[in-house]
Design a protein around this motif. Structure first.
Motif, PDB file in Angstrom:
ATOM      1  N   VAL A   4       0.848  -1.192   0.000  1.00 54.50           N
ATOM      2  CA  VAL A   4       0.000   0.000   0.000  1.00 54.50           C
ATOM      3  C   VAL A   4       0.880   1.237   0.000  1.00 54.50           C
ATOM      4  O   VAL A   4       1.820   1.331   0.781  1.00 54.50           O
ATOM      5  N   LEU A   6       0.951   5.074   0.912  1.00 58.69           N
ATOM      6  CA  LEU A   6       0.176   6.012   1.717  1.00 58.69           C
ATOM      7  C   LEU A   6       0.357   7.426   1.178  1.00 58.69           C
ATOM      8  O   LEU A   6       1.471   7.902   1.007  1.00 58.69           O
ATOM      9  N   LYS A  17       3.131  -5.598   4.749  1.00 63.63           N
ATOM     10  CA  LYS A  17       1.904  -6.355   4.578  1.00 63.63           C
ATOM     11  C   LYS A  17       1.312  -6.708   5.932  1.00 63.63           C
ATOM     12  O   LYS A  17       2.016  -7.200   6.809  1.00 63.63           O
ATOM     13  N   ASP A  43      -1.155   0.172   7.786  1.00 61.22           N
ATOM     14  CA  ASP A  43      -1.094   0.572   6.388  1.00 61.22           C
ATOM     15  C   ASP A  43      -0.060   1.663   6.131  1.00 61.22           C
ATOM     16  O   ASP A  43       0.048   2.167   5.023  1.00 61.22           O
ATOM     17  N   SER A  44       0.704   2.029   7.169  1.00 64.67           N
ATOM     18  CA  SER A  44       1.670   3.112   7.009  1.00 64.67           C
ATOM     19  C   SER A  44       2.927   2.810   7.817  1.00 64.67           C
ATOM     20  O   SER A  44       2.846   2.259   8.919  1.00 64.67           O
ATOM     21  N   ARG A 105      -1.777   2.645  11.807  1.00 64.37           N
ATOM     22  CA  ARG A 105      -2.989   2.632  10.976  1.00 64.37           C
ATOM     23  C   ARG A 105      -3.375   4.085  10.724  1.00 64.37           C
ATOM     24  O   ARG A 105      -3.663   4.828  11.661  1.00 64.37           O
TER      25      ARG A 105
END
Length: 457
Positions: A4, A6, A17, A43-44, A105
């Motif tokens: 991902v 960001l 992951k 996610d970061s 997150r």
């Protein structure tokens, strides 16, 4: 699962992951084991500077190392905290200014993990450092480090400016390679003023081993916070008193009631080479026997042909003492002139008064050359002799001190002398503040407007 990217106030960083459940077969039945909650989804990722944290609110504020953007995350009992070796830490063990690698997150602003960056250097308790005139680098033990564009300077959990640092502060520096990203003030400074000191003007003040300075009228010393034995001495005698100096606070020492006594001590000199000439307070002394000196600080100079001249302060505070000194050989290309070589004691003084706009602090800096004569500081002047000045315009009505010497009431100007200088601002009923400025030798005037002083409670 795809990584991902960001797109937030933080830098673009590829997230790791999230952990996925693991399938385990036990006998004929397949069981599912959930991933641990602290790594069950972020996610970061980021490398950041710890600005502050609140253990009651359970939040931590960080500054992104690439963009300088600041953000705040929440943490809880599932957040994983560890040092660079993987050992578990508590939030109370994390220090402001730490360089850390974090996962979190983004949507819920929740910290998942925090690890002290393994590649970061840490230099703690530094007192021997020098800022460049440009303010873009710092020299430590002869090694030059660049100050990063995202530099965070922290004192008592608050961000401060580079000029708020003082040469007497003790610092912790953190960074990568030869670039400093954070500076934390471990030990700050306070201020010491003398009261009823008329009989000591022209003498010396010793604040433990931290400060030795000549006593001038209405002086204000910047001193590392701590407890000290403070001694003042002059031809009138010597007195000592215990004083505690607190961070960003001013202490007044009343020396009018000192039980002053004139005491003398004998100093035995052992100097190499034996041909050296010794001067005490600019007077040649015979060191074939003990030299009798009054208690207090004396200016010592030792010279010999073919050797580097030694200049230092000598503090006498006991009945007998011995002093062994070996001069260093002069460099081969050194061309010393015994009569003209200048080896000043480095103490500059400016005096003056006045109120209102455009006041000029007239007065000359005083050094001591080898003949004991006053020497002017290297003031910046134009080819036609025009003098350039430093103008302090604000805060108005504040007393202005340059390197501890009173020069007048703001707005005020004083002669421009290249190098590092301390500007101290004081006003009754307000907190005293000191700033470190770097003056170049450019042939132009310089103007400073400092922030208003905060009222004391």
């Amino acid at each position: 699962m795809a990584g991902v990217l960001l797109f937030t106030g933080c830098a673009f960083r590829e997230a790791g992951k999230p952990d996925t459940p693991t399938n385990v077969t036990v006998g004929n039945q397949e069981q599912v084991t959930a991933a641990p909650p602290q790594t069950a989804g972020y996610d970061s990722v980021d490398t950041a500077i710890v600005i502050r944290y609140d253990t009651e609110e359970k939040t931590i504020s960080l500054r992104n190392l690439e963009t300088g953007r600041q953000y705040t995350l929440a943490y809880d009992g599932t957040t994983r905290l560890s040092d660079k070796n993987g050992q578990v830490l508590t939030m109370a063990q994390i220090k402001a200014g730490e360089l850390v690698d974090v996962t979190f997150r983004y949507r819920s602003k929740t910290l998942v993990s925090l690890v002290q960056s393994p590649d970061a250097f840490v230099k703690e308790g530094l007192t021997d450092y020098a800022l460049s005139e440009s303010g873009r680098s710092m020299t430590i033990n002869g090694v030059q480090y660049r100050l990063a564009d995202d530099l965070a300077i922290l004192s008592d959990g608050e961000l401060i400016e580079l000029m708020d640092l003082n040469s007497v502060d003790a610092l912790t520096l953190r960074g990568f390679d030869y670039e400093i990203h954070s500076i934390s003030v471990d030990r700050g400074h306070g201020y010491l003023r003398l009261k009823n000191d008329e009989s000591f003007i022209g003498g010396w003040i010793e604040v433990g081993s931290a400060v030795i300075a000549p006593i001038t009228e209405n002086m204000l010393l910047t001193v590392p916070e701590g407890s000290y034995e403070v001694s003042v001495s002059s031809e009138a005698g010597r007195g000592t008193l215990s004083v505690a100096v607190y961070k960003n606070q001013e202490q007044t020492l009343d020396v009018g009631d000192f039980a002053v006594e004139i005491k003398e001590g004998k100093v035995y000199f052992d100097v190499m080479p034996v041909s050296a000439t010794v001067y005490v307070d600019s007077e040649k002394v015979d060191i074939s026997g003990p030299v009798t000196l009054t208690y207090g600080v004396h200016f010592l100079m030792i010279r010999a042909d073919g050797y580097e001249t030694m200049v230092k302060y000598l503090s006498v505070g006991q009945e007998t003492a011995s002093l062994a000194i070996t001069l260093e050989k002069a460099a081969a290309d050194s061309d010393e002139d015994d009569d003209d070589q200048d080896s000043g004691d480095g103490n500059g003084t400016n005096s003056g008064d006045g109120t209102g706009s455009g006041n000029e602090a007239n007065g000359s800096g005083t050094g001591t050359d080898q003949g004991g004569q006053a020497s002017e500081p290297e003031v910046v002047t134009a080819d036609d002799g025009t003098v350039f000045y430093v103008l302090v315009t604000a805060p108005e009505q504040a007393e202005v001190y340059v390197d501890g010497i009173y020069v007048g009431i703001a707005p005020i100007r004083f002669k421009k002398v290249p190098g590092s200088h301390e500007i101290t601002l004081r006003r009754i009923g307000y907190q005293t503040r000191a700033y470190t400025i770097q003056l170049d030798d450019e042939k132009k005037d310089v103007t400073y407007s400092f922030s208003e002083l905060l009222a004391t409670e």
